[in-house]
Scaffold this motif. Sequence first.
Motif, PDB file in Angstrom:
ATOM      1  N   ASP A  35      -2.141   5.385   3.163  1.00 26.34           N
ATOM      2  CA  ASP A  35      -3.271   4.506   2.890  1.00 26.34           C
ATOM      3  C   ASP A  35      -3.758   3.853   4.176  1.00 26.34           C
ATOM      4  O   ASP A  35      -3.014   3.703   5.149  1.00 26.34           O
ATOM      5  CB  ASP A  35      -2.882   3.395   1.906  1.00 26.34           C
ATOM      6  CG  ASP A  35      -2.952   3.826   0.454  1.00 26.34           C
ATOM      7  OD1 ASP A  35      -2.592   3.017  -0.409  1.00 26.34           O
ATOM      8  OD2 ASP A  35      -3.368   4.978   0.199  1.00 26.34           O
ATOM      9  N   SER A  55      -3.366   5.145   8.669  1.00 26.85           N
ATOM     10  CA  SER A  55      -2.571   5.929   7.729  1.00 26.85           C
ATOM     11  C   SER A  55      -1.169   5.335   7.708  1.00 26.85           C
ATOM     12  O   SER A  55      -0.340   5.638   8.581  1.00 26.85           O
ATOM     13  CB  SER A  55      -2.544   7.398   8.156  1.00 26.85           C
ATOM     14  OG  SER A  55      -1.716   8.161   7.303  1.00 26.85           O
ATOM     15  N   ALA A 111       0.838  -1.190   0.000  1.00 21.55           N
ATOM     16  CA  ALA A 111       0.000   0.000   0.000  1.00 21.55           C
ATOM     17  C   ALA A 111       0.879   1.248   0.000  1.00 21.55           C
ATOM     18  O   ALA A 111       2.063   1.196   0.337  1.00 21.55           O
ATOM     19  CB  ALA A 111      -0.914   0.000   1.220  1.00 21.55           C
ATOM     20  N   SER A 112       0.274   2.348  -0.347  1.00 24.37           N
ATOM     21  CA  SER A 112       0.988   3.620  -0.388  1.00 24.37           C
ATOM     22  C   SER A 112       0.993   4.271   0.989  1.00 24.37           C
ATOM     23  O   SER A 112       0.118   3.992   1.829  1.00 24.37           O
ATOM     24  CB  SER A 112       0.357   4.563  -1.406  1.00 24.37           C
ATOM     25  OG  SER A 112       0.383   4.009  -2.697  1.00 24.37           O
TER      26      SER A 112
END
Lengths: 107, 122
Positions: free
Chosen positions: A17, A77, A13-14
Amino acid sequence: DIQMTQSPSSVSASVRDRVTITCRASQHISSWLAWYQQKPGKAPQVLIYAASSLQSGVPSRFSGSGSGTDFTLTISSLQPEDVATYYCQQTNSFPWTFGQGTKVEIK
Amino acid sequence: QVQLQESGPGLVKPSETLSLTCSVSGGSVSSGSYYWSWIRQPPGKGLEWIGYMYYTGSTNYNPSLKSRVTISGDTSKNQLSLKLTSVTAGDTAMYYCARVRDSNDWYRVDYWGQGTLVTVSS
C-alpha cells in the motif's frame, strides 16, 4: 518554539500500500524539515532531510515533499520492515522540535 | 565509522543531579563543524532536544530545560557529558547522544548512540 503537528497518529496498511504522513509547522520553516524512522527499541534514523532529499542508503520508496509549513512523507509501497514510528523535525530555529510521531503498522 | 556510547546511572533520586557521558569513537568532539547533542525520549512518548555543544565548545540549550542543563566536552577523553539538576519523575526517559551535521547539511543527525534509560525514583 515551533510546534510540529503530525497526522495521523497511527496508520494501519497492507503490504504494498501507499502510505502518506503529513506534518504541519506552526510557522514558516522553508525546507528545514527532516523525517526520522524509529524502530522499536532503536534510535531514530534519518530518512529525508531538506524536506525532500533522500538520505544515502534509504530505499527509494520513501519520499518527502513540501515547504513552508506543510510537509508530507510518502512510502510508495509499504514493506514489513517499514513498521516503525515516524517523526518529522524542524531545524529552522532552535530548539529543534519534533512532531509527536506516527506509528505505522501492517494490517 | 563514528560510534557513540552513552553511560551513566540508570536510577537517580528525585531532586538529585542526572549525569551522563557519551564516549565518541571514529570522530572528534572538537573538530569537524558538528553539533554534539543530547536528545531524550520519555517511555512511549516523543523526542525532545535537550541541547548541543558545537565543536568549538559553545553550547545551546532548550529553553524549557536551560536553567537545569549543562552540556560539556572533554577533548582529552573525546567525550560529551550531560548534567541535569533537580530531577523529577518527568525527567525519566531514554537519553540519546547524537552527532548533528552543520547547516550546509541541514542540521541532520547522522549518528546516534543506542541510548541509555534513566529512571527518576526514590
